[in-house]
Write an enzyme that holds these catalytic residues in place. Structure first.
Site, PDB file in Angstrom:
ATOM      1  N   ASP A  14       0.762  -1.103  -0.067  1.00  0.00           N
ATOM      2  CA  ASP A  14       0.018   0.057  -0.026  1.00  0.00           C
ATOM      3  C   ASP A  14       0.881   1.216   0.014  1.00  0.00           C
ATOM      4  O   ASP A  14       0.576   2.451   0.738  1.00  0.00           O
ATOM      5  CB  ASP A  14      -1.010   0.084   1.049  1.00  0.00           C
ATOM      6  CG  ASP A  14      -1.814  -1.117   1.283  1.00  0.00           C
ATOM      7  OD1 ASP A  14      -2.286  -1.604   0.053  1.00  0.00           O
ATOM      8  OD2 ASP A  14      -2.294  -1.694   2.339  1.00  0.00           O
ATOM      9  N   LYS A  17       1.820   2.179  -5.223  1.00  0.00           N
ATOM     10  CA  LYS A  17       2.371   1.563  -6.388  1.00  0.00           C
ATOM     11  C   LYS A  17       1.293   1.379  -7.442  1.00  0.00           C
ATOM     12  O   LYS A  17       1.953   1.759  -8.772  1.00  0.00           O
ATOM     13  CB  LYS A  17       2.513  -0.154  -6.358  1.00  0.00           C
ATOM     14  CG  LYS A  17       3.498  -0.734  -5.167  1.00  0.00           C
ATOM     15  CD  LYS A  17       3.737  -1.830  -4.820  1.00  0.00           C
ATOM     16  CE  LYS A  17       2.305  -2.567  -4.261  1.00  0.00           C
ATOM     17  NZ  LYS A  17       2.171  -2.290  -2.837  1.00  0.00           N
ATOM     18  N   GLY A  41      -4.462  -4.196  -3.940  1.00  0.00           N
ATOM     19  CA  GLY A  41      -5.735  -3.370  -4.123  1.00  0.00           C
ATOM     20  C   GLY A  41      -4.824  -2.065  -4.589  1.00  0.00           C
ATOM     21  O   GLY A  41      -4.111  -1.387  -3.713  1.00  0.00           O
ATOM     22  N   HIS A  42      -4.896  -1.648  -5.724  1.00  0.00           N
ATOM     23  CA  HIS A  42      -4.029  -0.607  -6.305  1.00  0.00           C
ATOM     24  C   HIS A  42      -4.842   0.546  -6.804  1.00  0.00           C
ATOM     25  O   HIS A  42      -5.703   0.347  -7.556  1.00  0.00           O
ATOM     26  CB  HIS A  42      -3.042  -1.256  -7.240  1.00  0.00           C
ATOM     27  CG  HIS A  42      -2.186  -2.213  -6.760  1.00  0.00           C
ATOM     28  ND1 HIS A  42      -1.273  -2.768  -7.868  1.00  0.00           N
ATOM     29  CD2 HIS A  42      -1.760  -2.700  -5.856  1.00  0.00           C
ATOM     30  CE1 HIS A  42      -0.317  -3.626  -7.134  1.00  0.00           C
ATOM     31  NE2 HIS A  42      -0.706  -3.520  -5.795  1.00  0.00           N
ATOM     32  N   GLN A 222       1.910  -6.107  -3.102  1.00  0.00           N
ATOM     33  CA  GLN A 222       2.469  -6.209  -1.755  1.00  0.00           C
ATOM     34  C   GLN A 222       3.741  -5.316  -1.636  1.00  0.00           C
ATOM     35  O   GLN A 222       3.982  -4.417  -2.206  1.00  0.00           O
ATOM     36  CB  GLN A 222       2.618  -7.617  -1.208  1.00  0.00           C
ATOM     37  CG  GLN A 222       1.278  -8.459  -1.197  1.00  0.00           C
ATOM     38  CD  GLN A 222       0.704  -8.897  -2.322  1.00  0.00           C
ATOM     39  OE1 GLN A 222       1.519  -9.705  -3.111  1.00  0.00           O
ATOM     40  NE2 GLN A 222      -0.456  -8.642  -2.800  1.00  0.00           N
TER      41      GLN A 222
END
Ligand code: GDP
Ligand code: IMO
Ligand code: MG
Length: 424
Positions: A14, A17, A41-42, A222
């Site tokens: 988080d 990225k 989750g991007h 990650q």
């Protein structure tokens, strides 16, 4: 000449990225996910519009570029189809020309998700997984029981393979976890139907990449500290999240990687359990969480917050061969009066500047340097003087350039300090 750039999280995920990947996509040809799955989750913000991507690469909002989900990814067909439907509703164009999926990706079935959830719920020492079936799917891949996406296309073969995969899980579901699960026939039917919907996107990625004059961006999920080998084991994910994962998780590795950008939040966050040295003495963790909107993009869980941790960053730089850092969320620090940076640990009677694999992060005592806050980030294209001093300190301590500074969530809120190698 082929060139490539890797986006790797340098902390516990988080770090931003998605934002950096989206920004750089205009300058590359392929955007490739090579590990993890929809545990990621991007988040991308463009002109006030938010998009969150899970297994689909963050290049997808640039419709002329090719996004690739390569063989190192564990792939949940159900979640993928829902992600596509959600993006299409938001007006994103997704088709077999701009999205390619390796037919060698391992499949996350309902059984993997049920097992992940049941283990987490029953465990006294919870890892705090996303319950997306990531760990169990990688286990089956390594133990050679797993399904690949190509196996979804032949129903008889699929049933045989699924029976092999289910044999031991059934015993666990019935006798250990006492949970409900779909029958083999139901699961075969569902996977077969979803396989048919996904089939147009499936390719042999080994023959996909054109070798001449193309630039590839490898989008990590990650972060290094969640790497199954280098991370804070056992509180990690089940894939190789660092630089090394690119070479086993993608078939597009003709050259060395020109830029390995360690995406680094200006403070530290973590979701899930595990040691976190700079969390406990962080009197401003509530402010960081509130101003930084620190809630998980996949599970909505509150992220734990602490100060920037240079010993862990020195370790991440070593492990993942970063060529530069992108420092994100510096604007969040404007809400803090006295900013702290952990420059070393006291550990077993010694001063430790670089964390290492065997260090017990529960037992380290962080040593801090304090900075006056900056009340602005970028004014007329230049960094605020106090922010500049903060960044220079980080560069000098870590002996690495900060190539980019993100000062807000929007695609446009990015300041460039040093040119990337792919542009030279
Ligand atoms: P990722 O998983 O590394 O892509 O990061 P996430 O999307 O899970 O979390 C990063 C969060 O910070 C998202 O909500 C982003 O929109 C947001 N973000 C990224 N860069 C910045 C920044 O420079 N400033 C602020 N305030 N938010 C940012
Ligand atoms: P992105 O790509 C932050 C964490 C989980 C848990 C551990 C194992 O958005 O940075 P898993 O479901 O992978 O078996 O969970 O890893 N985790 C993440 N934390 N960002 C992520 O992804 C994460 N993906 C997994 O919270 O602690
Ligand atoms: Mg995230």
């Amino acid at each position: 000449m082929t060139k490539s750039v890797a986006i790797i999280g340098s902390q516990w995920g988080d770090e931003g990225k998605g934002k950096i990947t989206d920004f750089l996509t205009k300058d590359v040809d392929y955007v490739v996910r090579f590990q993890g799955g929809n545990n990621a989750g991007h988040t991308i913000w463009i002109d006030g519009k938010k998009t969150v991507l899970h297994v689909i690469p963050s290049g997808i909002l640039n419709k002329d570029k090719i996004s690739v989900i390569d063989h190192g990814v564990v792939f949940d067909p159900d979640n993928f189809l829902k992600e596509v439907a959600g993006l299409e509703r938001a007006g994103v164009d997704i088709n077999p020309r701009n999205l390619k999926i390796s037919n060698e990706c391992s499949v996350i079935t309902s059984y993997h998700k049920i097992l992940d959830g049941a283990r987490e719920d029953a465990s006294a020492n919870k890892i705090g997984t996303t319950k997306k079936g990531i760990g169990p799917a990688y286990e089956d891949r390594v133990s050679r029981k797993g399904l690949k996406l190509k196996h979804l296309l032949n129903k008889e073969n699929l049933k045989k393979k699924l029976e092999g995969l289910f044999f031991e899980k059934k015993i666990l579901f019935d006798n250990v976890y006492h949970c409900e699960y779909p029958s083999i026939d139901e699961e075969v039917q569902s996977l077969f139907e979803m396989g048919n919907s996904i089939a147009p996107f499936l390719v042999d990625t080994f023959s996909l990449y054109d070798k001449d004059d193309k630039i590839t961006l490898f989008e990590g999920a990650q972060g290094v500290l969640l790497d199954k080998d280098f991370g804070s084991y056992p509180f990690v994910t089940s894939s190789s999240t660092s630089y090394a994962g690119i070479f086993s998780g993608s078939s597009n590795t003709h050259n060395i990687i020109d830029d390995v950008i360690g995406i680094t939040k200006a403070y530290t966050t973590r979701v899930g359990s595990g040691p976190f040295p700079t969390e406990s003495e962080c009197e401003d963790s509530v402010t960081l969480g509130r101003v930084g909107h620190e809630f998980g993009a996949t599970t909505g869980r509150k992220r734990r917050c602490g100060w920037l941790d240079l010993p862990l960053l020195r370790y991440a730089i070593k492990v993942s061969r970063f060529t530069s850092l992108a420092l994100t969320k510096v604007d969040v620090l404007c809400a803090i009066d006295k900013i702290k940076v952990c420059y070393a640990y006291e550990y077993e009677g010694q001063i430790i500047e670089t964390a290492f694999a065997g260090i017990d992060l529960e037992k380290v005592k962080p040593l801090y340097k304090e900075f006056d806050s900056f009340k602005d980030t970028v004014v007329n294209g230049s960094l605020d003087q106090k922010l500049e001093e903060y960044i220079s300190y980080i560069e000098q301590q870590l002996n690495i350039n900060v190539s980019m500074v993100a000062f807000g969530p929007d695609r446009s809120q990015l300041h460039h300090r040093h040119a990337l190698n792919i542009f030279q």
